[in-house]
Structures are given as C-alpha cells and as structure tokens.
Write an enzyme that holds these catalytic residues in place. Sequence first.
Site, mmCIF file in Angstrom:
data_model
loop_
_atom_site.group_PDB
_atom_site.id
_atom_site.type_symbol
_atom_site.label_atom_id
_atom_site.label_comp_id
_atom_site.label_asym_id
_atom_site.label_seq_id
_atom_site.Cartn_x
_atom_site.Cartn_y
_atom_site.Cartn_z
ATOM 1 N N LYS A 51 0.852 -1.197 0.000
ATOM 2 C CA LYS A 51 0.000 0.000 0.000
ATOM 3 C C LYS A 51 0.892 1.254 0.000
ATOM 4 O O LYS A 51 2.099 1.163 0.277
ATOM 5 C CB LYS A 51 -0.913 -0.016 1.234
ATOM 6 C CG LYS A 51 -0.176 -0.043 2.572
ATOM 7 C CD LYS A 51 -1.104 -0.440 3.719
ATOM 8 C CE LYS A 51 -0.367 -0.442 5.048
ATOM 9 N NZ LYS A 51 -1.171 -1.029 6.133
ATOM 10 N N ARG A 149 -11.216 -0.135 14.396
ATOM 11 C CA ARG A 149 -10.965 0.721 13.246
ATOM 12 C C ARG A 149 -11.657 0.138 12.018
ATOM 13 O O ARG A 149 -12.539 0.749 11.444
ATOM 14 C CB ARG A 149 -9.438 0.792 13.060
ATOM 15 C CG ARG A 149 -8.946 1.764 12.062
ATOM 16 C CD ARG A 149 -7.442 1.739 11.952
ATOM 17 N NE ARG A 149 -6.941 0.493 11.389
ATOM 18 C CZ ARG A 149 -5.714 0.312 10.932
ATOM 19 N NH1 ARG A 149 -4.839 1.298 10.979
ATOM 20 N NH2 ARG A 149 -5.336 -0.839 10.438
ATOM 21 N N TYR A 270 14.202 30.376 9.134
ATOM 22 C CA TYR A 270 12.942 31.064 9.428
ATOM 23 C C TYR A 270 12.720 31.224 10.924
ATOM 24 O O TYR A 270 12.940 30.301 11.695
ATOM 25 C CB TYR A 270 11.761 30.263 8.860
ATOM 26 C CG TYR A 270 11.520 30.478 7.383
ATOM 27 C CD1 TYR A 270 11.183 31.737 6.884
ATOM 28 C CD2 TYR A 270 11.628 29.418 6.497
ATOM 29 C CE1 TYR A 270 10.949 31.925 5.521
ATOM 30 C CE2 TYR A 270 11.396 29.596 5.138
ATOM 31 C CZ TYR A 270 11.055 30.854 4.660
ATOM 32 O OH TYR A 270 10.832 31.032 3.331
HETATM 33 C C1 LIG Z 1 -0.365 -1.947 6.844
HETATM 34 C C2 LIG Z 1 -0.889 -3.285 7.210
HETATM 35 C C3 LIG Z 1 -0.044 -4.385 7.336
HETATM 36 C C4 LIG Z 1 1.459 -4.255 7.288
HETATM 37 O O1 LIG Z 1 1.907 -3.742 8.522
HETATM 38 P P1 LIG Z 1 3.481 -3.501 8.823
HETATM 39 O O2 LIG Z 1 3.500 -3.085 10.236
HETATM 40 O O3 LIG Z 1 3.913 -2.447 7.873
HETATM 41 O O4 LIG Z 1 4.163 -4.799 8.570
HETATM 42 C C5 LIG Z 1 -0.616 -5.630 7.546
HETATM 43 N N1 LIG Z 1 -1.959 -5.763 7.658
HETATM 44 C C6 LIG Z 1 -2.801 -4.712 7.581
HETATM 45 C C7 LIG Z 1 -4.263 -4.935 7.752
HETATM 46 C C8 LIG Z 1 -2.298 -3.444 7.370
HETATM 47 O O5 LIG Z 1 -3.138 -2.396 7.309
#
Ligand SMILES: *Cc1c(COP(=O)(O)O)cnc(C)c1O
Length: 388
Positions: A51, A149, A270
Amino acid sequence: MTEHTSQTDSTGAIPEQAAGGILHIDLDALAANWRTLRDHAGGAETAAVVKADAYGLGIEKAVPALARVGCRTFFVAHLSEAIRARAVAPEATIYVLNGLFSGTCTTYAEHDLRPVLGSFEEIEEWAGFCRVQSQKLKAAIHVDTGMNRLGLPVPQGLTLKDRGELEDFEIALLMSHFVSAEESDNPLNAQQIEAFEAIRSSLPHIPASLPNSSGIFLRDKPGYDLVRPGYALYGGNPTPSRDNPMRPVVGLEGRIVQLRWVEAEHTVGYNGRWLALDRRRIATISVGYADGFPRSASARGKSGEEFLAGTALVAGQACPFAGNVSMDLITVDVTDVPEAQVQRGDTVTLIGGELTIDEVGRRAGTIGYEILTNLGARYARAYRGGEG
Ligand SMILES: *Cc1c(COP(=O)(O)O)cnc(C)c1O
C-alpha cells in the site's frame, strides 16, 4: 554511492545532476528481506503489503521485484493501488485492505481483485454481486480483534458462520490486524490471538492471517496460513527492542548548495529559532519538507546544545540540523568537519548508515513508516537490482 548510477533505471527519471536529493532504492535488499521474513514465517505463505506506493518505494518497481523471488499475494489499501499492482503482476493475488466501496464490485471483477470485507453491508454487497454474476468470487473477511478501526467486531465475527451470504462467495482469507505487535510483551497481543482463534475455529477450513511485520517475530508465532509484512520488507525494524534483522532498502542523499560562516549571536533559518553561540559553518542542503522530509526534524535551540532533532552525515560525521527545516532547504551545522572535507556540490546522507529510517523517524518525533511513505517526488530515484 555513485557506482549505482550506471544501474539506475532512466525511464522518465529526474537526472541526478538536476535533483536536490538522490533516493537510492535497493530492490535486491527488498527481495532479501522478503526471504528473511519467509524464513521466519514458520511455513506460512509470506505475502507483501505494498500500500501507499509500496511504502513510498514505487509499486511498479517493488511488486515485480517481490514477485520474482516468489511472492504471490499482495495487499494494498486502495482499489486504485490494486489496479496499478495488477498491471505489473498479472498472476498475483491482490487484496484491497480498505474495504469495498459501494458500487465498485464490477471493477474488482474486471481486474481480478479481492476486497477485504469488513462489515455486513460490504459482505451483503459482494454476495449480491456474486449472485447476479452466478460466480463465487473470492474475498477476505477482516475481523476487528482490538483496533476498533476496520473489520467486523468480534461478536459479529462469531455469527459469521450462520450468515446465508457465505453461500454466495468464497472466503479466501479470514484476517485480523495487531494493535501493537512491535511491543512483544503487550498483553493485547495474546488477547487478540485468543479472539481471532475463537472466530477462526468457528469457520474451519478457511485460510487465516494475522501478523504484520512485527507479528512475525512474536514468541507465540501466530503465523497461521499467511503473514502480511509491510514495514520490515522496506528495512524498518520489526523488533524495536532488539537489533534490526532486516537490510536497509532506502538511502537518501541531499546536495550542498551553499556553505557559509555564521557569526556568534546570529540565528539561522525562518523565525530565527537556532542561535550560533560562536562562529559556526553552515551547509545548506537542497532538500526540504516539500520533499517529505519532516519539518518536525527542525533544530530549535543553540549551537552545541544536545536536543532531539534531525542529523545529516557529512563526510561520514554526524552533524546536527540548525534551525527550521524549510520547504526546499535544510541547514546543517558542519563546523566540526574539517573545512576541506565539505564543499559546495557534495552530497550528505539524510537516510543511510546510522541514520536508519527508524532513527530518522525518532529524530523527527514520528515513526519510520511516515518517513518512508512521505518520500518525495522531486528526488532522482536510483533503483538498484531487482533482476532476481
Ligand atoms: C499496513 C498493514 C499491514 C502491514 O503492517 P506492517 O506493520 O507495515 O508490517 C498488515 N496488515 C494490515 C491490515 C495493514 O493495514
């Protein structure tokens, strides 16, 4: 790291001489990390979570590199990402984690994608679509064992077995997600495993999946049939209290555009938030928050003081940021590096060596995940390896 340049993929790329920062992405290390995770997965299938553009690395590069070493199942968050993954992995199994948006079933079917269904509404819509198509299409079901969630709450998960819709489609995967698997002693891990176990045993013969990266390293090894690592593939430490078993995948170099001496009692950047107590030499680097380098890595204080802020490796030496990170520039105090060793045009390391993605995240008050997924679009991207 200039020896990588000849291996750089040049398609549509920003040339290194024209870029403020050079992002090195080692696809061989990515593949090696996948193998390491597979060897820890206790016989479970090792999928890859790609993702957010493969955590910033580029989905079109990461997915084929992982497929070449044997990864067959990929998870993305959005349907749009799944379509991109499908274009480079025609044979793979691809799941969309963020659930089924109403009206998108046809797009799933068209690209041979699988939704991760997280509510009875989503299950009903997918089942209805399958009935109309007279096809038992595959999907995953997500049960929420503690995150609150996404996914069916546990009591609903326990009633799944009695739902008529399960006749209409195939549950190819039953999954849940850990809340804090990186804290190996957190009692929530065992509670989640227990809740997941109860639902799993009510639905026998359905492949199950629980661990993310850190979950793979838990003592109880709740690997089930498939593990879903993301962060560890990209070099993040899945075991923060121990040494990192993964290889670094990402390196970032920024170019020095100017060097100057700042006199005592003068400020840098800044809002004048960093004060030189004596004469300091400042290098200005052509990377900023518009490149996704967090502004929260800004150094607000006085020269020579110890406080948590960004750091760059300059001629191999750790040098503290000086002042606010601005949109396109970062200022670094290089006074302690011999003058002849720091010149205009040199590159400094912003990610690499001791500056792991976990460390860069910590120094910015965030996590390495956020560092990776914000890696900007203005860098020259130098990909290396991945030819299997
Ligand atoms: C993002 C995600 C993962 C991967 O998690 P990591 O901590 O990056 O290994 C696995 N399962 C779900 C449902 C996720 O949203």
